[in-house]
Scaffold this motif. Sequence first.
Motif, PDB file in Angstrom:
ATOM      1  N   ASP A 170      -3.987  72.775  -0.118  1.00  0.00           N
ATOM      2  CA  ASP A 170      -4.257  73.841  -1.088  1.00  0.00           C
ATOM      3  C   ASP A 170      -3.417  73.725  -2.358  1.00  0.00           C
ATOM      4  OD1 ASP A 170      -2.137  74.408   0.747  1.00  0.00           O
ATOM      5  OD2 ASP A 170      -2.078  76.473   0.018  1.00  0.00           O
ATOM      6  N   VAL A 171      -2.282  73.017  -2.325  1.00  0.00           N
ATOM      7  CA  VAL A 171      -1.427  72.867  -3.511  1.00  0.00           C
ATOM      8  C   VAL A 171      -1.367  71.419  -3.988  1.00  0.00           C
ATOM      9  CG1 VAL A 171      -0.016  74.908  -3.042  1.00  0.00           C
ATOM     10  CG2 VAL A 171       0.678  72.671  -2.132  1.00  0.00           C
ATOM     11  N   CYS A 172      -2.251  70.575  -3.456  1.00  0.00           N
ATOM     12  CA  CYS A 172      -2.241  69.150  -3.796  1.00  0.00           C
ATOM     13  C   CYS A 172      -3.532  68.726  -4.479  1.00  0.00           C
ATOM     14  CB  CYS A 172      -2.071  68.304  -2.531  1.00  0.00           C
ATOM     15  SG  CYS A 172      -0.522  68.554  -1.658  1.00  0.00           S
ATOM     16  N   ILE A 190      -8.782  59.052 -11.590  1.00  0.00           N
ATOM     17  CA  ILE A 190      -9.624  60.236 -11.387  1.00  0.00           C
ATOM     18  C   ILE A 190      -8.883  61.198 -10.458  1.00  0.00           C
ATOM     19  CG2 ILE A 190     -11.835  61.105 -10.535  1.00  0.00           C
ATOM     20  CD1 ILE A 190     -12.949  58.246 -11.084  1.00  0.00           C
ATOM     21  N   GLU A 191      -8.812  62.454 -10.867  1.00  0.00           N
ATOM     22  CA  GLU A 191      -8.117  63.464 -10.069  1.00  0.00           C
ATOM     23  C   GLU A 191      -9.124  64.249  -9.232  1.00  0.00           C
ATOM     24  OE1 GLU A 191      -4.445  66.629 -10.596  1.00  0.00           O
ATOM     25  OE2 GLU A 191      -5.398  65.774 -12.362  1.00  0.00           O
ATOM     26  N   TYR A 192      -8.820  64.363  -7.938  1.00  0.00           N
ATOM     27  CA  TYR A 192      -9.694  65.045  -6.978  1.00  0.00           C
ATOM     28  C   TYR A 192      -8.923  66.160  -6.271  1.00  0.00           C
ATOM     29  CZ  TYR A 192     -12.302  60.572  -7.028  1.00  0.00           C
ATOM     30  OH  TYR A 192     -12.991  59.443  -7.379  1.00  0.00           O
ATOM     31  N   THR A 193      -9.638  67.204  -5.894  1.00  0.00           N
ATOM     32  CA  THR A 193      -9.096  68.122  -4.899  1.00  0.00           C
ATOM     33  C   THR A 193      -9.390  67.486  -3.540  1.00  0.00           C
ATOM     34  OG1 THR A 193     -11.138  69.369  -4.594  1.00  0.00           O
ATOM     35  CG2 THR A 193      -9.620  70.143  -6.344  1.00  0.00           C
ATOM     36  N   TYR A 194      -8.781  68.013  -2.507  1.00  0.00           N
ATOM     37  CA  TYR A 194      -9.048  67.467  -1.172  1.00  0.00           C
ATOM     38  C   TYR A 194     -10.524  67.652  -0.799  1.00  0.00           C
ATOM     39  CZ  TYR A 194      -8.623  66.586   3.839  1.00  0.00           C
ATOM     40  OH  TYR A 194      -8.783  66.094   5.107  1.00  0.00           O
ATOM     41  N   GLU A 195     -11.075  68.799  -1.115  1.00  0.00           N
ATOM     42  CA  GLU A 195     -12.485  69.060  -0.806  1.00  0.00           C
ATOM     43  C   GLU A 195     -13.412  68.088  -1.539  1.00  0.00           C
ATOM     44  OE1 GLU A 195     -13.774  71.051   1.524  1.00  0.00           O
ATOM     45  OE2 GLU A 195     -11.699  71.428   2.096  1.00  0.00           O
ATOM     46  N   CYS A 253      -2.861  55.863  -4.251  1.00  0.00           N
ATOM     47  CA  CYS A 253      -3.332  57.221  -4.522  1.00  0.00           C
ATOM     48  C   CYS A 253      -2.095  58.084  -4.734  1.00  0.00           C
ATOM     49  CB  CYS A 253      -4.150  57.746  -3.344  1.00  0.00           C
ATOM     50  SG  CYS A 253      -4.726  59.442  -3.572  1.00  0.00           S
ATOM     51  N   TYR A 254      -2.050  58.777  -5.856  1.00  0.00           N
ATOM     52  CA  TYR A 254      -0.911  59.651  -6.143  1.00  0.00           C
ATOM     53  C   TYR A 254      -1.262  61.080  -5.745  1.00  0.00           C
ATOM     54  CZ  TYR A 254       1.017  55.686  -8.518  1.00  0.00           C
ATOM     55  OH  TYR A 254       1.512  54.429  -8.785  1.00  0.00           O
ATOM     56  N   ILE A 255      -0.466  61.625  -4.852  1.00  0.00           N
ATOM     57  CA  ILE A 255      -0.626  63.023  -4.455  1.00  0.00           C
ATOM     58  C   ILE A 255       0.228  63.841  -5.397  1.00  0.00           C
ATOM     59  CG2 ILE A 255      -0.358  64.726  -2.623  1.00  0.00           C
ATOM     60  CD1 ILE A 255      -0.445  62.385  -0.624  1.00  0.00           C
ATOM     61  N   ARG A 256      -0.407  64.723  -6.143  1.00  0.00           N
ATOM     62  CA  ARG A 256       0.311  65.615  -7.059  1.00  0.00           C
ATOM     63  C   ARG A 256       0.430  66.980  -6.398  1.00  0.00           C
ATOM     64  NH1 ARG A 256      -2.233  63.890 -12.911  1.00  0.00           N
ATOM     65  NH2 ARG A 256      -1.161  61.869 -12.967  1.00  0.00           N
ATOM     66  N   VAL A 257       1.659  67.429  -6.272  1.00  0.00           N
ATOM     67  CA  VAL A 257       1.948  68.683  -5.575  1.00  0.00           C
ATOM     68  C   VAL A 257       2.412  69.720  -6.586  1.00  0.00           C
ATOM     69  CG1 VAL A 257       3.324  69.760  -3.765  1.00  0.00           C
ATOM     70  CG2 VAL A 257       2.618  67.368  -3.531  1.00  0.00           C
ATOM     71  N   LYS A 258       1.761  70.892  -6.568  1.00  0.00           N
ATOM     72  CA  LYS A 258       2.169  71.989  -7.444  1.00  0.00           C
ATOM     73  C   LYS A 258       3.387  72.672  -6.838  1.00  0.00           C
ATOM     74  CE  LYS A 258      -2.503  72.930  -9.060  1.00  0.00           C
ATOM     75  NZ  LYS A 258      -3.378  72.195  -8.175  1.00  0.00           N
ATOM     76  N   LYS A 259       4.509  72.576  -7.555  1.00  0.00           N
ATOM     77  CA  LYS A 259       5.758  73.218  -7.133  1.00  0.00           C
ATOM     78  C   LYS A 259       6.555  73.500  -8.395  1.00  0.00           C
ATOM     79  CE  LYS A 259       9.879  72.443  -4.207  1.00  0.00           C
ATOM     80  NZ  LYS A 259      10.626  73.491  -4.780  1.00  0.00           N
TER      81      LYS A 259
END
Length: 138
Positions: A56-58, A65-70, A86-92
Amino acid sequence: MLEMENIQYKGFRNIVKDGETEGFQVGIRFVSYRGPWLSQFRFKHVKIDDEVFGPDVCTFVLNGIEYTYEEMLQDWRQKWHLQDVCYIRVKKPGGLASGNHKVNVIYWEIASYLPPRLDTMKEGMDEDPSTAREMIIV
């Protein structure tokens, strides 16, 4: 250059936008004999030290290309090649403090020839020794 480990040192950093640190990113790759389609990708969480960040925060950046998990789960056309990170971007807000961090990412791929119990094994894991790494934010 691509590293042998699942979690890549290159790209582990805080994300700064308009002068504010809005999160951090960590790079991962698949260590297998072939790359999966995005729809085969399964992700549980990123764990930094003792803090857990779920889907939910990644967001996930693959080949620019940036994707949500869904969105990844629905994309059966895009392949994640073995050489791709693949770069996982985490909102923090504020990102991560400078210094050492224990990084663990729980992810896997599904395939028709793999027994479904492997999925439930990974889903039940809190940490995966094969995807754990000590990393530094400067």
